[in-house]
Design a protein around this motif. Structure first.
Motif, PDB file in Angstrom:
ATOM      1  N   UNK A   1       0.837  -1.201   0.000  1.00 25.55           N
ATOM      2  CA  UNK A   1       0.000   0.000   0.000  1.00 25.55           C
ATOM      3  C   UNK A   1       0.867   1.244   0.000  1.00 25.55           C
ATOM      4  N   UNK A   2       1.836   1.286   0.908  1.00 25.81           N
ATOM      5  CA  UNK A   2       2.707   2.455   1.030  1.00 25.81           C
ATOM      6  C   UNK A   2       3.510   2.691  -0.244  1.00 25.81           C
ATOM      7  N   UNK A   3       4.114   1.645  -0.783  1.00 24.75           N
ATOM      8  CA  UNK A   3       4.953   1.786  -1.980  1.00 24.75           C
ATOM      9  C   UNK A   3       4.137   2.271  -3.175  1.00 24.75           C
ATOM     10  N   UNK A   4       2.920   1.748  -3.338  1.00 20.45           N
ATOM     11  CA  UNK A   4       2.088   2.157  -4.459  1.00 20.45           C
ATOM     12  C   UNK A   4       1.708   3.637  -4.348  1.00 20.45           C
ATOM     13  N   UNK A   5       1.281   4.046  -3.163  1.00 20.85           N
ATOM     14  CA  UNK A   5       0.870   5.439  -2.992  1.00 20.85           C
ATOM     15  C   UNK A   5       2.058   6.392  -3.140  1.00 20.85           C
ATOM     16  N   UNK A   6       3.208   5.976  -2.683  1.00 19.37           N
ATOM     17  CA  UNK A   6       4.402   6.804  -2.858  1.00 19.37           C
ATOM     18  C   UNK A   6       4.718   6.963  -4.347  1.00 19.37           C
ATOM     19  N   UNK A   7       4.558   5.885  -5.105  1.00 15.61           N
ATOM     20  CA  UNK A   7       4.770   5.974  -6.549  1.00 15.61           C
ATOM     21  C   UNK A   7       3.777   6.897  -7.214  1.00 15.61           C
ATOM     22  N   UNK A   8       2.510   6.838  -6.780  1.00 19.31           N
ATOM     23  CA  UNK A   8       1.501   7.737  -7.330  1.00 19.31           C
ATOM     24  C   UNK A   8       1.866   9.199  -7.047  1.00 19.31           C
ATOM     25  N   UNK A   9       2.306   9.471  -5.812  1.00 21.54           N
ATOM     26  CA  UNK A   9       2.667  10.835  -5.461  1.00 21.54           C
ATOM     27  C   UNK A   9       3.825  11.355  -6.301  1.00 21.54           C
ATOM     28  N   UNK A  10       4.815  10.508  -6.521  1.00 19.89           N
ATOM     29  CA  UNK A  10       5.958  10.906  -7.346  1.00 19.89           C
ATOM     30  C   UNK A  10       5.516  11.151  -8.787  1.00 19.89           C
ATOM     31  N   UNK A  11       4.649  10.277  -9.292  1.00 25.96           N
ATOM     32  CA  UNK A  11       4.156  10.452 -10.655  1.00 25.96           C
ATOM     33  C   UNK A  11       3.329  11.712 -10.826  1.00 25.96           C
ATOM     34  N   UNK A  12       2.655  12.120  -9.752  1.00 27.61           N
ATOM     35  CA  UNK A  12       1.851  13.343  -9.806  1.00 27.61           C
ATOM     36  C   UNK A  12       2.725  14.560 -10.113  1.00 27.61           C
ATOM     37  N   UNK A  13       3.944  14.564  -9.560  1.00 25.23           N
ATOM     38  CA  UNK A  13       4.871  15.668  -9.829  1.00 25.23           C
ATOM     39  C   UNK A  13       5.284  15.675 -11.302  1.00 25.23           C
ATOM     40  N   UNK A  14       5.534  14.489 -11.839  1.00 27.27           N
ATOM     41  CA  UNK A  14       5.890  14.401 -13.255  1.00 27.27           C
ATOM     42  C   UNK A  14       4.762  14.927 -14.133  1.00 27.27           C
ATOM     43  N   UNK A  15       3.513  14.638 -13.743  1.00 30.99           N
ATOM     44  CA  UNK A  15       2.371  15.140 -14.508  1.00 30.99           C
ATOM     45  C   UNK A  15       2.282  16.664 -14.425  1.00 30.99           C
ATOM     46  N   UNK A  16       2.508  17.209 -13.234  1.00 31.82           N
ATOM     47  CA  UNK A  16       2.462  18.664 -13.087  1.00 31.82           C
ATOM     48  C   UNK A  16       3.516  19.325 -13.976  1.00 31.82           C
ATOM     49  N   UNK A  17       4.691  18.770 -13.976  1.00 26.78           N
ATOM     50  CA  UNK A  17       5.770  19.325 -14.806  1.00 26.78           C
ATOM     51  C   UNK A  17       5.389  19.292 -16.288  1.00 26.78           C
ATOM     52  N   UNK A  18       4.676  18.249 -16.684  1.00 25.77           N
ATOM     53  CA  UNK A  18       4.334  18.065 -18.096  1.00 25.77           C
ATOM     54  C   UNK A  18       3.145  18.918 -18.524  1.00 25.77           C
ATOM     55  N   UNK A  19       2.153  19.099 -17.615  1.00 23.84           N
ATOM     56  CA  UNK A  19       0.898  19.745 -18.010  1.00 23.84           C
ATOM     57  C   UNK A  19       0.708  21.149 -17.441  1.00 23.84           C
ATOM     58  N   UNK A  20       1.665  21.676 -16.727  1.00 21.89           N
ATOM     59  CA  UNK A  20       1.465  23.002 -16.135  1.00 21.89           C
ATOM     60  C   UNK A  20       1.273  24.081 -17.195  1.00 21.89           C
ATOM     61  N   UNK A  21       1.912  23.891 -18.353  1.00 20.52           N
ATOM     62  CA  UNK A  21       1.741  24.875 -19.424  1.00 20.52           C
ATOM     63  C   UNK A  21       0.353  24.793 -20.053  1.00 20.52           C
ATOM     64  N   UNK A  22      -0.377  23.701 -19.755  1.00 24.75           N
ATOM     65  CA  UNK A  22      -1.726  23.519 -20.307  1.00 24.75           C
ATOM     66  C   UNK A  22      -2.801  23.670 -19.231  1.00 24.75           C
ATOM     67  N   UNK A  23      -2.419  24.274 -18.107  1.00 29.19           N
ATOM     68  CA  UNK A  23      -3.426  24.625 -17.121  1.00 29.19           C
ATOM     69  C   UNK A  23      -3.437  23.845 -15.826  1.00 29.19           C
ATOM     70  N   UNK A  24      -2.617  22.795 -15.690  1.00 31.32           N
ATOM     71  CA  UNK A  24      -2.558  22.059 -14.432  1.00 31.32           C
ATOM     72  C   UNK A  24      -1.830  22.913 -13.398  1.00 31.32           C
ATOM     73  N   UNK A  25      -2.493  23.197 -12.298  1.00 37.05           N
ATOM     74  CA  UNK A  25      -1.938  24.093 -11.289  1.00 37.05           C
ATOM     75  C   UNK A  25      -1.211  23.328 -10.186  1.00 37.05           C
ATOM     76  N   UNK A  26      -0.208  23.996  -9.641  1.00 43.24           N
ATOM     77  CA  UNK A  26       0.478  23.465  -8.478  1.00 43.24           C
ATOM     78  C   UNK A  26      -0.482  23.418  -7.286  1.00 43.24           C
ATOM     79  N   UNK A  27      -0.327  22.449  -6.418  1.00 41.64           N
ATOM     80  CA  UNK A  27      -1.169  22.388  -5.227  1.00 41.64           C
ATOM     81  C   UNK A  27      -0.955  23.632  -4.373  1.00 41.64           C
ATOM     82  N   UNK A  28      -2.043  24.191  -3.877  1.00 38.32           N
ATOM     83  CA  UNK A  28      -1.960  25.407  -3.070  1.00 38.32           C
ATOM     84  C   UNK A  28      -1.413  25.078  -1.683  1.00 38.32           C
TER      85      UNK A  28
END
Length: 287
Positions: free
Chosen positions: A211-238
């Motif tokens: 459970x922990x390893x999977x969620x940690x991977x999801x969290x890390x992947x979320x950063x990669x998505x932000x880096x990729x889509x921020x120019x298309x409107x994905x906002x950083x977490x407030x």
């Protein structure tokens, strides 16, 4: 109209669950032509041996070994490249498609180019796992990261033309490749459609470490998505959102003596820690 389907299952070290997954697939009824493509993406266990048991159960069966294994997206792209169906159905190697799944997905793809089925989490998971997070894709295609709807990769299907229009899955992503392709398909004019009649019995990771390893991977992947889509409107977490998430994690410590409480705590902790690790790995602040 029954259009040709390619069911693609990408695996790595899935020997303990793959037989049940494939049994559910080969038991499906579908009027049109279909094939089962099992992709071994770098297994070191008996995954290939398990898959070969089904070779004679399906008229059109293929077992592929990825010559240069990578993240899960690599296995999926390899399966797409070596499949022949007009429609592509993606299933994970530890879940179970309910009877009628292929029929419902096939009908939906006749009308929509990109679809996702309904996820059931109660059939395959112990009660202590069920309360650790909200159920996804149960009655709709969910919005992720306060950005756009995305189909969970465990129950995803699309027309080949749509997948090829966005050049398949992004093999650079360690996780969250399903969110990534969903968002790229949306921007390309292929919004996702929910298929309530196509039910997938979804399996959570077993064990607290899983459970922990999977969620940690999801969290890390979320950063990669932000880096990729921020120019298309994905906002950083407030900042308030970050503080709320951290506060929820601390509050979850109150129930840590129970197994469900530990699962809840490790789910929250893993996601938050993954975002921190992703911020460091991708040199992008996203806590």
């Amino acid at each position: 109209m029954s259009t040709s389907l390619s069911v693609i299952v990408s695996c790595r070290n899935s020997a303990t669950t793959l037989a049940e997954t494939l049994e559910a697939i080969v038991s499906q009824q579908y009027d049109g032509w279909w094939e089962l493509v099992v992709v071994d993406n770098g297994s070191t266990d008996r995954t290939g041996e398990v898959a070969r048991r089904f070779e004679r159960r399906v008229e059109n069966f293929r077992l592929l070994d990825v010559p240069d294994p990578g993240y899960q997206a690599r296995g999926l792209n390899y399966g797409i490249e070596h499949s022949r169906g007009d429609h592509l159905v993606f299933l994970d190697s530890d879940d179970i498609a309910a009877p009628g799944y292929l029929e419902q997905i096939g009908k939906a793809l006749d009308d929509a180019p990109f679809v996702g089925g309904a996820m059931d989490v109660e059939t395959l998971n112990a009660p202590w796992l069920l309360a650790r997070r909200r159920v996804l894709q149960q009655d709709r295609i969910d919005v992720f990261c306060s950005y756009l709807p995305a189909v969970i990769g465990a129950s995803m299907a699309a027309r080949r033309e749509a997948v090829e229009a966005v050049r398949g899955f992004d093999e650079r992503l360690p996780t969250q490749h399903d969110l990534d392709i969903s968002w790229r398909l949306y921007h390309a004019g292929y919004p996702a459609v929910f298929v309530p009649g196509a039910i997938l019995h979804y399996r959570y990771r077993e064990g607290l470490k899983g459970v922990f390893d999977q969620e940690r991977g999801y969290g890390e992947g979320e950063v990669a998505l932000y880096r990729k889509f921020r120019a298309r409107g994905l906002r950083r977490r407030s900042v308030p959102r970050v503080l709320v998430d951290y506060a929820r994690t601390v509050r979850a410590l109150r129930d840590i003596r129970s197994r469900p409480g530990r699962a809840r705590f490790l789910t929250l902790l893993g996601a938050n820690l993954g975002r921190v690790q992703g911020s460091i790995r991708f040199r992008t602040l996203y806590l």
